[in-house]
Design a protein around this motif. Sequence first.
Motif, PDB file in Angstrom:
ATOM      1  N   PHE A 129       0.866  -1.178   0.000  1.00 40.30           N
ATOM      2  CA  PHE A 129       0.000   0.000   0.000  1.00 40.30           C
ATOM      3  C   PHE A 129       0.904   1.229   0.000  1.00 40.30           C
ATOM      4  CE2 PHE A 129      -1.916   3.463   2.443  1.00 40.30           C
ATOM      5  CZ  PHE A 129      -3.133   3.634   1.795  1.00 40.30           C
ATOM      6  N   ALA A 130       0.567   2.220  -0.809  1.00 35.52           N
ATOM      7  CA  ALA A 130       1.363   3.447  -0.878  1.00 35.52           C
ATOM      8  C   ALA A 130       0.452   4.655  -0.727  1.00 35.52           C
ATOM      9  CB  ALA A 130       2.117   3.529  -2.209  1.00 35.52           C
ATOM     10  N   HIS A 131       0.858   5.597   0.104  1.00 39.83           N
ATOM     11  CA  HIS A 131       0.132   6.867   0.277  1.00 39.83           C
ATOM     12  C   HIS A 131       1.096   7.999  -0.064  1.00 39.83           C
ATOM     13  CE1 HIS A 131      -1.756  10.287   2.428  1.00 39.83           C
ATOM     14  NE2 HIS A 131      -2.861   9.704   1.985  1.00 39.83           N
ATOM     15  N   ALA A 132       0.784   8.736  -1.109  1.00 44.60           N
ATOM     16  CA  ALA A 132       1.688   9.783  -1.600  1.00 44.60           C
ATOM     17  C   ALA A 132       1.094  11.163  -1.369  1.00 44.60           C
ATOM     18  CB  ALA A 132       1.971   9.584  -3.088  1.00 44.60           C
TER      19      ALA A 132
ATOM     20  N   ILE B 195       3.291   4.626  -8.842  1.00 42.21           N
ATOM     21  CA  ILE B 195       4.690   4.300  -9.173  1.00 42.21           C
ATOM     22  C   ILE B 195       5.381   3.668  -7.970  1.00 42.21           C
ATOM     23  CG2 ILE B 195       6.936   5.334  -9.682  1.00 42.21           C
ATOM     24  CD1 ILE B 195       5.303   7.474 -11.320  1.00 42.21           C
ATOM     25  N   ALA B 196       5.231   4.288  -6.800  1.00 42.42           N
ATOM     26  CA  ALA B 196       5.901   3.792  -5.596  1.00 42.42           C
ATOM     27  C   ALA B 196       5.402   2.402  -5.232  1.00 42.42           C
ATOM     28  CB  ALA B 196       5.686   4.758  -4.441  1.00 42.42           C
ATOM     29  N   ARG B 197       4.101   2.182  -5.334  1.00 39.01           N
ATOM     30  CA  ARG B 197       3.570   0.857  -5.007  1.00 39.01           C
ATOM     31  C   ARG B 197       4.174  -0.215  -5.911  1.00 39.01           C
ATOM     32  NH1 ARG B 197       0.970  -2.676  -7.085  1.00 39.01           N
ATOM     33  NH2 ARG B 197       0.401  -1.421  -8.888  1.00 39.01           N
ATOM     34  N   LYS B 198       4.226   0.063  -7.216  1.00 40.28           N
ATOM     35  CA  LYS B 198       4.764  -0.928  -8.152  1.00 40.28           C
ATOM     36  C   LYS B 198       6.256  -1.171  -7.917  1.00 40.28           C
ATOM     37  CE  LYS B 198       4.960  -3.494 -11.952  1.00 40.28           C
ATOM     38  NZ  LYS B 198       6.408  -3.619 -12.176  1.00 40.28           N
ATOM     39  N   LEU B 199       7.038  -0.114  -7.755  1.00 37.63           N
ATOM     40  CA  LEU B 199       8.478  -0.287  -7.566  1.00 37.63           C
ATOM     41  C   LEU B 199       8.779  -0.963  -6.234  1.00 37.63           C
ATOM     42  CD1 LEU B 199       9.940   3.067  -8.977  1.00 37.63           C
ATOM     43  CD2 LEU B 199       9.484   0.912 -10.167  1.00 37.63           C
ATOM     44  N   ALA B 200       8.002  -0.635  -5.204  1.00 38.36           N
ATOM     45  CA  ALA B 200       8.210  -1.278  -3.903  1.00 38.36           C
ATOM     46  C   ALA B 200       7.834  -2.754  -3.961  1.00 38.36           C
ATOM     47  CB  ALA B 200       7.391  -0.566  -2.829  1.00 38.36           C
ATOM     48  N   SER B 201       6.766  -3.078  -4.667  1.00 38.58           N
ATOM     49  CA  SER B 201       6.383  -4.477  -4.834  1.00 38.58           C
ATOM     50  C   SER B 201       7.458  -5.240  -5.606  1.00 38.58           C
ATOM     51  CB  SER B 201       5.042  -4.563  -5.566  1.00 38.58           C
ATOM     52  OG  SER B 201       4.645  -5.907  -5.735  1.00 38.58           O
ATOM     53  N   ASP B 202       8.029  -4.614  -6.621  1.00 40.08           N
ATOM     54  CA  ASP B 202       9.114  -5.259  -7.362  1.00 40.08           C
ATOM     55  C   ASP B 202      10.309  -5.530  -6.451  1.00 40.08           C
ATOM     56  OD1 ASP B 202       7.626  -5.215  -9.659  1.00 40.08           O
ATOM     57  OD2 ASP B 202       8.664  -3.508 -10.561  1.00 40.08           O
ATOM     58  N   GLU B 203      10.625  -4.582  -5.585  1.00 40.75           N
ATOM     59  CA  GLU B 203      11.731  -4.768  -4.652  1.00 40.75           C
ATOM     60  C   GLU B 203      11.421  -5.912  -3.691  1.00 40.75           C
ATOM     61  OE1 GLU B 203      15.428  -4.147  -3.905  1.00 40.75           O
ATOM     62  OE2 GLU B 203      14.513  -2.482  -5.003  1.00 40.75           O
ATOM     63  N   LEU B 204      10.196  -5.958  -3.203  1.00 43.14           N
ATOM     64  CA  LEU B 204       9.787  -6.992  -2.260  1.00 43.14           C
ATOM     65  C   LEU B 204       9.873  -8.378  -2.879  1.00 43.14           C
ATOM     66  CD1 LEU B 204       8.522  -7.447   0.575  1.00 43.14           C
ATOM     67  CD2 LEU B 204       6.291  -7.210  -0.506  1.00 43.14           C
ATOM     68  N   ASN B 205       9.590  -8.464  -4.177  1.00 44.15           N
ATOM     69  CA  ASN B 205       9.546  -9.759  -4.857  1.00 44.15           C
ATOM     70  C   ASN B 205      10.800 -10.057  -5.664  1.00 44.15           C
ATOM     71  OD1 ASN B 205       6.699 -10.885  -4.357  1.00 44.15           O
ATOM     72  ND2 ASN B 205       6.304  -8.750  -4.889  1.00 44.15           N
ATOM     73  N   ARG B 206      11.897  -9.335  -5.368  1.00 40.32           N
ATOM     74  CA  ARG B 206      13.216  -9.595  -5.954  1.00 40.32           C
ATOM     75  C   ARG B 206      13.233  -9.463  -7.479  1.00 40.32           C
ATOM     76  NH1 ARG B 206      12.880  -9.605  -1.080  1.00 40.32           N
ATOM     77  NH2 ARG B 206      13.906 -11.036   0.367  1.00 40.32           N
ATOM     78  N   ARG B 207      12.444  -8.537  -7.999  1.00 35.10           N
ATOM     79  CA  ARG B 207      12.495  -8.292  -9.441  1.00 35.10           C
ATOM     80  C   ARG B 207      12.701  -6.797  -9.723  1.00 35.10           C
ATOM     81  NH1 ARG B 207       6.781  -9.862  -8.746  1.00 35.10           N
ATOM     82  NH2 ARG B 207       5.526  -7.941  -8.711  1.00 35.10           N
TER      83      ARG B 207
END
Length: 331
Positions: free
Chosen positions: A28-31, A274-286
């Motif tokens: 979840f991202a709050h900007a 953008i932040a939600r997607k990039l953070a999810s990618d970081e969390l899932n090692r991609r």
Amino acid sequence: MTWQDLEVCCDESGSDGENLTGGNTDVFAHASVRLPVDTAAAAIRETRDRIRSPAEEYKANHLLREKHRAVLEWLLAPQGPLRGNAHVHLVEKAFLVVDRVAELLLGDASGAPALFAAGRRCLGDARWGEFLRSANRLLRVRHDGDPALPVEGFFRTVDDLRRTPVPAVPGAVLDALAAARPRAEAYRAALLAGPPLVPVLNPLLPAIVRTAAHWSAGEHRVRLVHDRQNLLTPERIAWIEETARRSGIRLGGLRLVVAGEDPRVQLADFLAGIARKLASDELNRRADPALTALLRPYVDPHSVWGDETSRAPLIAEVTPSAPSADINSAV
């Protein structure tokens, strides 16, 4: 003292209500964005001119397409329109479930990070996943069928996990949870009398309080402008304002707008997605390290994040003044 007022516009991405373990997103991202209206409008026009999509309304997914990577990099770059004028609070949803169940049943969430860190590693994906889902079912307001089933399911899962050797600290947390059945039953009984004003698992309300805390540092009083949300009823807005007041946060009010009518909210919508997607990618090692590095200056160091491996690239390890206990318990 006379405070200088700031008007800050906000939006979120990744809201699945209280379904934190079976929804469409794991972050979840709050900007929030602090810019004059005309400056924000110019940034939106520049984004449209660079992307040149016929879409009526632009969203973060336009910027996240590989063919528009240069536009995304421009938006987040040090010379772009957002640097120094935007902020994003991240929540790792699975960790929030563990944190909240520990707080509710034990009155102390300090053991949640150790339990979360040991969970998948020591217990395996399937059993750890079932623990997360059962905790989510226990805490969420709505239930299907027998209201006792979430309690039975959660403690059956806890008993199963306790049969597996784990390090001392997470093992002690599981033992304490196993002894907390009366608290769980009391919580579910209270829900039958009516839903709470602030759902335990919904990340939006405490994220707004955290946003206000960020922008009201120094000699500022912040007024928040937020995209309309069904969750943001007058009663809950009053809760946000009262929680901020008790926490020493200078929040001058919160008003709701239609996102399409305020370019500042549109920019906040871009950044949240953008932040939600990039953070999810970081969390899932991609992750894409270059994009993660561009996002990092915007991320709140008090983001609710349990996975330390994925946290390190995302969140600058600064040491700002600690938030009050009220903010911690709210988040």
